[in-house]
Write an enzyme that holds these catalytic residues in place. Structure first.
Site, PDB file in Angstrom:
ATOM      1  CB  THR A 179      -0.943   0.057   1.230  1.00  0.00           C
ATOM      2  OG1 THR A 179      -0.156   0.065   2.414  1.00  0.00           O
ATOM      3  CG2 THR A 179      -1.907  -1.109   1.237  1.00  0.00           C
ATOM      4  CB  SER A 180       0.535   4.514  -1.509  1.00  0.00           C
ATOM      5  OG  SER A 180       0.546   3.892  -2.763  1.00  0.00           O
ATOM      6  CB  THR A 181      -0.773   6.206   2.795  1.00  0.00           C
ATOM      7  OG1 THR A 181      -2.094   5.668   2.689  1.00  0.00           O
ATOM      8  CG2 THR A 181      -0.465   7.069   1.592  1.00  0.00           C
TER       9      THR A 181
END
Length: 192
Positions: free
Chosen positions: A8-10
């Protein structure tokens, strides 16, 4: 052996990361590598570790194409790196079917879906830019609030107490670089 990779990015996408890991384990992955990092800007250490771990005959498994790459070219760079080691790629969530690069059909389907994923991302970014431009024109767009600068006084107070930049960053939930900028900006102001 099946090797899973989740990304995931965040930090806000924790539930998505957990869902990916669950799906990878349900698919039979014995090893699962997971990380929170942008696929665009940052180095993905866990992805490289997963690729390095793979041996001839193994399969790297991801839940969706966009968890692995943001462009068709980026995806095929990874596929070529895997294939050079004799490792195939399997994508679980492509319209309910599983795609595996061991077959010509799997590679074709992956190419088509990689193109769609890239197109979808580019369209989303285009809509985002249009929305920002419209909000700016209407005077409604303020941009992201500077969270670290709002904590500048607390940063300085903790530094005066003798805390390190890393400790300050961890305590306040901001980046170490932000702490450094706040402290050096103060030093520059005092020198002037």
């Amino acid at each position: 052996m099946l090797i899973g990779y989740a990304r995931t990015s965040t930090l806000e996408q924790e539930a998505g990361l957990e869902a990916q890991k669950r799906d990878l384990r349900a698919a039979g992955c014995e090893e699962v590598y997971a990380e929170r990092v942008s696929s665009v800007a940052a180095e993905r250490g866990k992805l490289q570790a997963a690729i390095k771990f793979g041996r001839k005959g193994d399969t790297l498994v991801v839940t969706k194409v966009d968890r692995l790459a943001r462009s068709a070219a980026g995806l095929w760079d990874i596929v070529q790196e895997l294939e050079a080691k004799g490792v195939s790629l399997r994508v679980l969530n492509l319209g309910g079917d599983t795609v595996d690069t061991r077959s010509a059909t799997g590679r074709l389907i992956l190419t088509v879906f990689a193109g769609f994923a890239q197109f979808e991302r580019e369209m989303m970014l285009e809509r985002q830019r249009e929305g920002i431009a419209k909000a700016k024109a209407e005077g409604k767009y303020k941009g992201r609030q500077p969270t670290a600068q709002a904590k500048a006084e607390k940063v300085r107070a903790l530094a005066a107490e003798g805390m390190s930049m890393g400790q300050i960053a961890a305590q306040l939930g901001i980046g170490k670089g932000s702490v450094h900028r706040i402290l050096t900006a103060k030093s520059a102001d005092q020198a002037a």
